[in-house]
Design a protein around this motif. Structure first.
Motif, PDB file in Angstrom:
ATOM      1  N   GLU A 119       0.849  -1.345  -0.028  1.00 34.71           N
ATOM      2  CA  GLU A 119      -0.189  -0.126   0.001  1.00 34.71           C
ATOM      3  C   GLU A 119       0.816   1.366   0.043  1.00 34.71           C
ATOM      4  O   GLU A 119       0.426   2.374  -0.744  1.00 34.71           O
ATOM      5  N   ILE A 120       1.725   1.359   0.930  1.00 33.00           N
ATOM      6  CA  ILE A 120       2.737   2.371   0.887  1.00 33.00           C
ATOM      7  C   ILE A 120       3.549   2.603  -0.733  1.00 33.00           C
ATOM      8  O   ILE A 120       3.314   3.777  -1.075  1.00 33.00           O
ATOM      9  N   TYR A 121       3.729   1.572  -1.243  1.00 32.65           N
ATOM     10  CA  TYR A 121       4.339   1.588  -2.672  1.00 32.65           C
ATOM     11  C   TYR A 121       3.089   2.458  -3.361  1.00 32.65           C
ATOM     12  O   TYR A 121       3.680   3.135  -4.270  1.00 32.65           O
ATOM     13  N   ASN A 122       2.086   1.784  -3.626  1.00 34.61           N
ATOM     14  CA  ASN A 122       0.910   2.470  -4.312  1.00 34.61           C
ATOM     15  C   ASN A 122       0.950   3.878  -3.892  1.00 34.61           C
ATOM     16  O   ASN A 122       0.653   4.715  -5.012  1.00 34.61           O
ATOM     17  N   ARG A 123       0.940   4.369  -2.820  1.00 39.40           N
ATOM     18  CA  ARG A 123       0.999   5.614  -2.684  1.00 39.40           C
ATOM     19  C   ARG A 123       2.081   6.480  -3.115  1.00 39.40           C
ATOM     20  O   ARG A 123       2.120   7.442  -3.599  1.00 39.40           O
ATOM     21  N   LEU A 124       3.295   5.599  -2.975  1.00 34.04           N
ATOM     22  CA  LEU A 124       4.530   6.730  -3.324  1.00 34.04           C
ATOM     23  C   LEU A 124       4.413   6.878  -4.891  1.00 34.04           C
ATOM     24  O   LEU A 124       4.653   8.028  -5.486  1.00 34.04           O
ATOM     25  N   PHE A 125       4.116   5.766  -5.883  1.00 37.36           N
ATOM     26  CA  PHE A 125       3.970   6.093  -7.245  1.00 37.36           C
ATOM     27  C   PHE A 125       2.795   6.907  -7.517  1.00 37.36           C
ATOM     28  O   PHE A 125       3.060   7.803  -8.560  1.00 37.36           O
ATOM     29  N   THR A 126       1.898   6.821  -6.877  1.00 35.54           N
ATOM     30  CA  THR A 126       0.667   7.797  -7.237  1.00 35.54           C
ATOM     31  C   THR A 126       0.906   9.253  -6.716  1.00 35.54           C
ATOM     32  O   THR A 126       0.799  10.168  -7.679  1.00 35.54           O
ATOM     33  N   LEU A 127       1.505   9.520  -5.556  1.00 38.15           N
ATOM     34  CA  LEU A 127       1.978  11.071  -5.277  1.00 38.15           C
ATOM     35  C   LEU A 127       3.026  11.338  -6.073  1.00 38.15           C
ATOM     36  O   LEU A 127       3.024  12.624  -6.715  1.00 38.15           O
ATOM     37  N   HIS A 128       4.125  10.426  -6.648  1.00 40.92           N
ATOM     38  CA  HIS A 128       5.152  10.906  -7.716  1.00 40.92           C
ATOM     39  C   HIS A 128       4.336  11.403  -8.732  1.00 40.92           C
ATOM     40  O   HIS A 128       4.630  12.403  -9.446  1.00 40.92           O
ATOM     41  N   GLY A 129       3.502  10.665  -9.262  1.00 42.44           N
ATOM     42  CA  GLY A 129       2.819  10.767 -10.598  1.00 42.44           C
ATOM     43  C   GLY A 129       1.885  12.191 -10.490  1.00 42.44           C
ATOM     44  O   GLY A 129       2.042  13.132 -11.591  1.00 42.44           O
ATOM     45  N   ALA A 130       1.045  12.274  -9.633  1.00 39.37           N
ATOM     46  CA  ALA A 130       0.236  13.490  -9.476  1.00 39.37           C
ATOM     47  C   ALA A 130       0.916  14.705  -8.931  1.00 39.37           C
ATOM     48  O   ALA A 130       0.786  15.563  -9.757  1.00 39.37           O
ATOM     49  N   VAL A 131       2.068  14.641  -8.290  1.00 37.74           N
ATOM     50  CA  VAL A 131       2.928  15.919  -7.977  1.00 37.74           C
ATOM     51  C   VAL A 131       3.603  16.123  -9.441  1.00 37.74           C
ATOM     52  O   VAL A 131       3.510  17.541  -9.887  1.00 37.74           O
ATOM     53  N   MET A 132       4.110  15.355 -10.113  1.00 37.53           N
ATOM     54  CA  MET A 132       4.902  15.707 -11.095  1.00 37.53           C
ATOM     55  C   MET A 132       3.987  16.153 -12.469  1.00 37.53           C
ATOM     56  O   MET A 132       4.287  17.002 -13.068  1.00 37.53           O
ATOM     57  N   VAL A 133       2.872  15.594 -12.360  1.00 41.40           N
ATOM     58  CA  VAL A 133       1.901  15.937 -13.535  1.00 41.40           C
ATOM     59  C   VAL A 133       1.373  17.190 -13.241  1.00 41.40           C
ATOM     60  O   VAL A 133       1.509  18.038 -14.028  1.00 41.40           O
ATOM     61  N   PHE A 134       0.765  17.367 -12.044  1.00 45.11           N
ATOM     62  CA  PHE A 134      -0.288  18.361 -12.019  1.00 45.11           C
ATOM     63  C   PHE A 134       0.566  19.430 -11.456  1.00 45.11           C
ATOM     64  O   PHE A 134       0.110  20.813 -11.491  1.00 45.11           O
ATOM     65  N   MET A 135       1.598  19.306 -10.631  1.00 46.56           N
ATOM     66  CA  MET A 135       2.364  20.582 -10.122  1.00 46.56           C
ATOM     67  C   MET A 135       3.657  20.969 -10.589  1.00 46.56           C
ATOM     68  O   MET A 135       4.025  21.930 -10.270  1.00 46.56           O
ATOM     69  N   VAL A 136       4.096  19.978 -11.274  1.00 51.15           N
ATOM     70  CA  VAL A 136       5.383  20.372 -11.934  1.00 51.15           C
ATOM     71  C   VAL A 136       5.216  20.485 -13.690  1.00 51.15           C
ATOM     72  O   VAL A 136       5.476  21.591 -13.807  1.00 51.15           O
TER      73      VAL A 136
END
Ligand code: HEM
Ligand SMILES: [Cu+2]
Lengths: 594, 258, 260
Positions: free
Chosen positions: A104-121
């Protein structure tokens, strides 16, 4: 004939406003008084340059956060069974059921990576940060059309990212950056992390819309006297095309995320089958926005390349109109192909139509690539960091684009979909394309933004490290993908371990490369003072001082030549000795081609 | 800084397509912007009134036609396909919208770029709608695959266990039990009364049974939902999936319905 | 079509009205250029509104194609007379909004402000009808009855007969909240999801539009008079927004109320 001549006061309505501010001839960022006065000044500024810098700082901070998450993901994947995520990050991502659960932690890590990079970067990186700084300068305008709206966009972006930050603080989400239902409607049922994250993306969407709107009006109304549509730098064309997508596509993600929030809060059925909804409809809604948005990411990057290459090859861009129209063509086609993300969930008919349309994207894209290459041909290339980045872009983006084709073809995609091949593909275009262009552009315009020159040696070193690290990280992922490694798993069969280890090592090299750039930039702030036009460029931002004054230009420029007339015009602030003209016999033979 | 200094040789200007010196500084973009000071259009009060009158008439027309459709179908005992209703209503709405846009919003007198922007938004909408509809016939299969877990109309109630029947059915039974104490006759009477009253404000074609003159399919409702048997028997192409589904005997499976 | 010719004048106290003293932002060359830019900006924003509602309309189309009978049944609980009345109310308000601009262009401040007020009243009426005549009865079974004819009767009443309760009528709630007992199609709750989301989003836009118009009204008050023949950008923007809200209702009305 002079390139520019001062016209202060010659245009109705302008005579009076030129001297109504006290001291406005210093750099735009010059101190206004005490520390708090300056803080207040920056927080309330409507100056597009300051807003651009504020975006830039925010983007770089989020890039750092997203990067840390990425390294966590890569580190986790060093071993076939999970190791790091559960131990190290479990403490950070506090959640009742989640602590210690590596998957579950892993799922959150890649989700947050993707969301931060796409929407915020990536989405705000080039258009909002560099675009804000450069667009009015390149157009010869004093500001964007709606300066206060521009500041509002920044605050909206800021508050949106605060919501996303809150979500991360409470433990983050594990839906994937795509928020597919029913993941996004069923996970985290009693807490509000998904809602916060979706709300954050929703709010940031408005920022994107308002920026796009502002830029379109600016391009229409505030071009300097004498600048026709085809006298605009190609960066402007790219930003213009991007803005069209932002305005037409972003509202759809707005309504999608709004409906998703309603669905979670009021449990009305729209997309979640458990509530009677239609999950495939969500995919349509999501990708109607999110395919066009990949062009929001790449078009401005292409725009940067269209600037860097002619400037540093000191040669007129090849096929100006072709590149300009290719930007618009990509915009048009981008609305027709979203179904290629849904091949495995739609009908044969729909998949066939979308597949056929997908190949259309390759045409304008290739037009651009070939034109850049032809611009380089016989140019007098200055091998510096921006140019090196442009070349890296050409290489990596070509790989990214070409691997899009097997993904766009039905028969191959059904094997490659949701595998590491897709991951590698979009990193080659998004990172190898957009981020590389962004960093290149940052070097290219750094003297203009800060008034200082960065150190060329460390710039080149960083670029080479990034190039090596990138390929080591992501080329391996193509290989794994073809061999069947699925994406979004914390564990994998042992045979893939060697590739994963190589990939992780690559990601550390990447980190080193970016750190070199970071220190180089920081050091440059005390480095050599930059001249107004260090590259001998012809677009208007180099006519302004380095750094520009508050109102951009001492005198409103009147444009009498194109932005790429190398060899025909002596660049601003430069002498003919350094940049000889083509038709003079004394001229160096390098810049001969019109 | 030497920006006053002449910087370029003469010949390139023509190559670049600018008429040298022929440049109008007050109108740099060659648009009307620099010239039409004091030429803002005023849409006259008369025009506005005429537009309003037409809009109101068309509103009456669309209501009238919708009701007339029902009347015709019932009186002549014929059946209109559903697109008749939609296309009549949408055509009238489009005319009304065009009037609002052209006159109230003054697009007719405005800078053409604004019209282009508006048309672009409609075009994007058309693409969105058009491409989203082309894979509709697959949805049934997706649902059938999920058939064991998910009920028609949803069954995941917050804070409660998942329902094992469709929500509509669940609520009907609850009402019958708790409010009417299981009195089916009263239930039927209430329903008849409500549905009868409904005819006052929303006329609709009521007979859904075929007559000697016409034969009407019962499109749309999920067949057999309220009957005892599971709908998977109805031959909608997902029967096979349910053979393997241990739940299919007790739970009616969902289906796209028609 | 006539064009603007304005007669400059002074307002109370000998001050020049706001529309006379207005100075355009310094990065525009002329006031007209600014007006044009604002209008184009507004149209771009309206384009985003169209695409925001496009989501609702696509949702509607897909679900109507998938569950035609659920939509037929669901729609049959809507009274076209209330929908029709609301259409008329909005159309009239659009007309008064257009007239308000016309009056400002002719510097008839009083008439212009009166039209703004009528527009606001119409907007409020629209929302009131939606709430009292549609949302509340359908959701709860409590009917609004200003004649109070049910007071003292056998039906449950509230507020001295202003509301009366009808057993079995309410519960037409969206999605999983649905509790109406007489639904005849298993997807009828999906219809109500769409109905409340679509009309609710629209009603929210009505409220935003009213706020914009109220702002214009406030800044056009005597002594300020920010809008007049020389400068009426703000009114024009609020008007455009108001018309797009009307425009969306023009489509929502037949799609929701006139299905059978
Ligand atoms: C020639 C151009 C391109 C083609 C033909 C293409 C095609 C595709 C296809 C077919 C997929 C779906 C793969 C699958 O899930 O099975 C995909 C995924 C993706 N593409 Fe591209 N692409 C192109 C360019 C780009 C560009 C320029 C970007 C971004 C800058 C991009 C970003 C992405 C992303 C982010 C995904 C994965 C989305 C996800 O599922 O998370 N692509 N591409
Ligand atoms: Cu795509």
């Amino acid at each position: 004939m002079s390139t520019l001549h001062p016209t202060s006061g010659s245009i109705p309505g302008h005579a009076d406003d030129h001297h109504d501010h006290h001291d406005h001839h210093g750099p735009y960022y010059q101190s206004k008084g005490s520390f708090w006065t300056n803080v207040w000044d920056w927080c309330t500024t409507v100056d597009h340059k300051k807003i651009g810098v504020m975006y830039l700082i925010a983007v770089l901070i989020f890039f750092f956060i997203g990067g840390v998450l990425a390294l966590a993901v890569r580190t986790e994947l060093l071993e076939p069974v999970r190791t790091v995520a559960g131990q190290v990050t479990g403490q950070f991502f506090k959640s009742d059921e989640g602590i210690g659960k590596g998957n579950e932690i892993y799922n959150r890590l890649f989700t947050l990576h993707g969301a931060v990079m796409v929407f915020m970067v990536i989405i705000p990186s080039v258009p909002a940060a560099l675009g804000n700084f450069l667009l009015p300068l390149m157009l010869g305008a004093k500001d964007v059309a709606f300066p206060r709206l521009n500041l509002l966009s920044w605050y909206i972006y800021f508050f949106g990212s605060m919501f996303a930050g809150l979500s991360i603080y409470f433990g983050g989400v594990d839906t994937g950056w795509t928020f597919y239902t029913p993941y996004s409607t069923t996970t985290d049922p009693d807490q509000s992390r998904v809602i916060l994250m979706v709300l954050g993306a929703f709010i940031m969407g408005f920022s994107s819309i308002l920026t796009g709107l502002n830029f379109i009006v600016t391009v229409h109304k505030l071009r300097a006297p004498g600048m026709g549509w085809f006298d605009m730098p190609l960066f402007i064309w790219a930003i213009y095309a991007t803005s069209i997508i932002q305005v037409l596509a972003t509202p759809v993600i707005g309504i999608t995320l709004l409906l998703l929030i309603l669905e979670r809060v009021f449990h009305i059925g729209i997309f979640d089958p458990g509530l009677g909804g239609d999950p495939v409809l969500f995919q349509h809604f999501f990708w109607f926005y999110s395919h066009p948005v990949v062009y929001v990411m790449i078009l401005p990057g292409m725009g940067i390349i269209s600037e860097i290459i002619p400037v540093h090859a000191h040669k007129k861009i090849f096929g100006y109109r072709a590149i300009a129209f290719a930007s618009l063509g990509i915009t048009a086609v981008s609305f027709l192909v979203w179904g290629h993300h849904m091949f495995s969930s739609s009908t044969e008919l729909a998949a066939t139509i979308f597949s056929a349309l997908t190949f259309l994207v390759a045409i304008p894209t290739a037009v651009k690539v070939f034109n850049w290459i032809l611009t380089l041909y016989k140019g007098s290339i200055a091998m510096n960091t921006p140019m090196l980045y442009a070349l890296i872009f050409l290489f990596l983006f070509s790989i990214g684009g070409l691997t899009g084709l097997p993904l766009g073809a039905l028969s191959t995609d059904l094997h490659l979909t949701d595998s590491y091949f897709v991951v590698a593909h979009f990193h080659y275009v998004m990172m190898g394309g957009t981020i590389i262009a962004f960093v290149g552009g940052l070097h290219h315009w750094w003297p203009k933004m800060t008034g200082r020159m960065y150190n060329e040696f460390w710039g080149m070193t960083g670029a080479i490290l990034v190039f090596i690290g990138f390929n080591v990280t992501f080329f391996t992922q193509f290989i794994m993908g073809v061999q069947g490694m699925p994406r979004r798993y914390a564990t994998y069969v042992d045979t893939f371990q060697i590739w994963h280890v190589v990939s992780t090592i690559g990601s550390y090299i990447l980190l080193v490369g970016f750190l070199v750039h970071l220190f180089n930039f920081i050091a440059s702030l005390r480095g050599r003072v930059a001249p107004a036009n260090p590259w001998g460029a012809l677009s208007l931002e180099w006519y302004a001082a380095s750094p520009p004054i508050e109102h951009n230009f001492e005198h409103e420029p009147i444009v009498k030549h194109g932005p790429y007339d190398y060899g025909e015009v002596v660049p601003f602030h430069c002498s003919e000795e350094d940049y000889p003209l083509a038709d003079k016999p004394a001229g160096a033979s390098a810049h001969t081609v019109h | 800084m030497n920006h006053n200094q002449p910087l370029r040789s003469a010949h390139a200007a023509d190559a670049h397509g600018h008429a040298p010196g022929g440049f109008d500084e007050t109108n740099p973009h060659g648009t009307a912007a620099g010239h039409h000071a004091h030429k803002h259009v005023i849409v006259s009060a008369f025009t506005n009134r005429v537009v309003l009158a037409v809009l109101l008439t068309f509103t009456a027309l669309t209501v009238g036609l919708a009701n007339a459709e029902v009347w015709i179908q019932q009186y002549f005992d014929i059946h209109f396909p559903t697109w008749v209703n939609v296309s009549v209503a949408m055509s009238i709405a489009t005319v009304k919208a065009a009037l609002v846009v052209m006159y109230f919003m003054q697009l007719r007198y405005d800078n053409p770029i604004n019209t282009v922007i508006f048309l672009f938004s409609l075009f994007a909408f058309a693409l969105f709608l058009g491409f989203t509809t082309i894979d509709l016939d697959n949805r049934g299969k997706v649902y059938a695959y999920k058939g064991g877990e998910v009920q028609v109309g949803g069954n995941r109630i917050v804070g409660a266990k998942t329902l094992d029947k469709p929500i509509v059915q669940q609520r009907r039974e609850e009402f019958l039990k708790s409010v009417l104490a299981g009195d089916q006759a009263k239930f039927d009477a209430m329903k008849a009364e409500l549905f009868h009253h409904r005819q006052n404000y929303h006329p609709r074609v009521e007979h859904s049974v075929s007559t000697s003159g016409t034969s009407r399919p019962r499109g749309g409702t999920t067949p057999g939902l309220f009957e005892a048997k599971a709908p998977a028997d109805d031959g909608h192409g997902h029967g096979a999936d349910h053979k393997h589904d241990s739940n299919s005997a007790t739970k009616p499976a969902s289906g796209s319905g028609h | 079509m006539s064009t603007i010719d304005f007669k400059p004048g002074l307002i109370q106290g000998g001050r020049a009205p706001g529309y006379e003293t207005y100075k355009h932002a310094s990065h525009f060359r002329t006031k007209d250029e600014e007006f044009d830019a604002c209008k184009t900006g507004m149209w771009l924003f309206l384009a985003t509104e169209v695409l925001l509602f496009a989501g609702i309309f696509v949702w509607y189309s897909i679900y109507r194609m998938m569950y035609p009978d659920a939509f037929r049944n669901g729609s049959s609980y809507l009274d076209w007379r209330w929908g029709g009345l609301n259409t008329v109310v909005l159309l009239i308000s659009s007309y008064t909004m257009a007239m308000s601009i016309n009056h400002f262009q002719h510097n008839r401040q009083k008439e212009a402000r009166r039209n703004l007020v009528i527009t606001l009243v119409c907007g409020a009426l629209f929302v009131a009808i939606k709430l009292l005549m549609e949302y509340i009865p359908k959701m709860t079974g409590w009917h609004f009855d200003p004649t109070m004819s049910h007071a003292g009767g056998e039906a449950l009443t509230k507020f001295g007969g202003l509301f009366y309760f009808e057993q079995g009528y309410g519960g037409k709630l969206p999605g999983i909240l649905f509790s109406y007992p007489f639904a005849t199609d298993p997807h009828e709750n999906m219809w109500w999801s769409l109905y409340y989301t679509g009309t609710g989003l629209h009603a929210a836009h009505v409220l935003i539009g009213m706020a914009l118009i109220a702002r214009v009204w406030w800044f056009s008050r005597p002594g300020v008079e920010n809008y007049g023949p020389k400068h009426y950008t703000g009114v024009e923007m609020a008007g455009l927004y108001w018309h797009i809200v009307d425009l969306i209702w023009i489509f929502l009305f037949p799609l929701l109320y006139l299905i059978h």
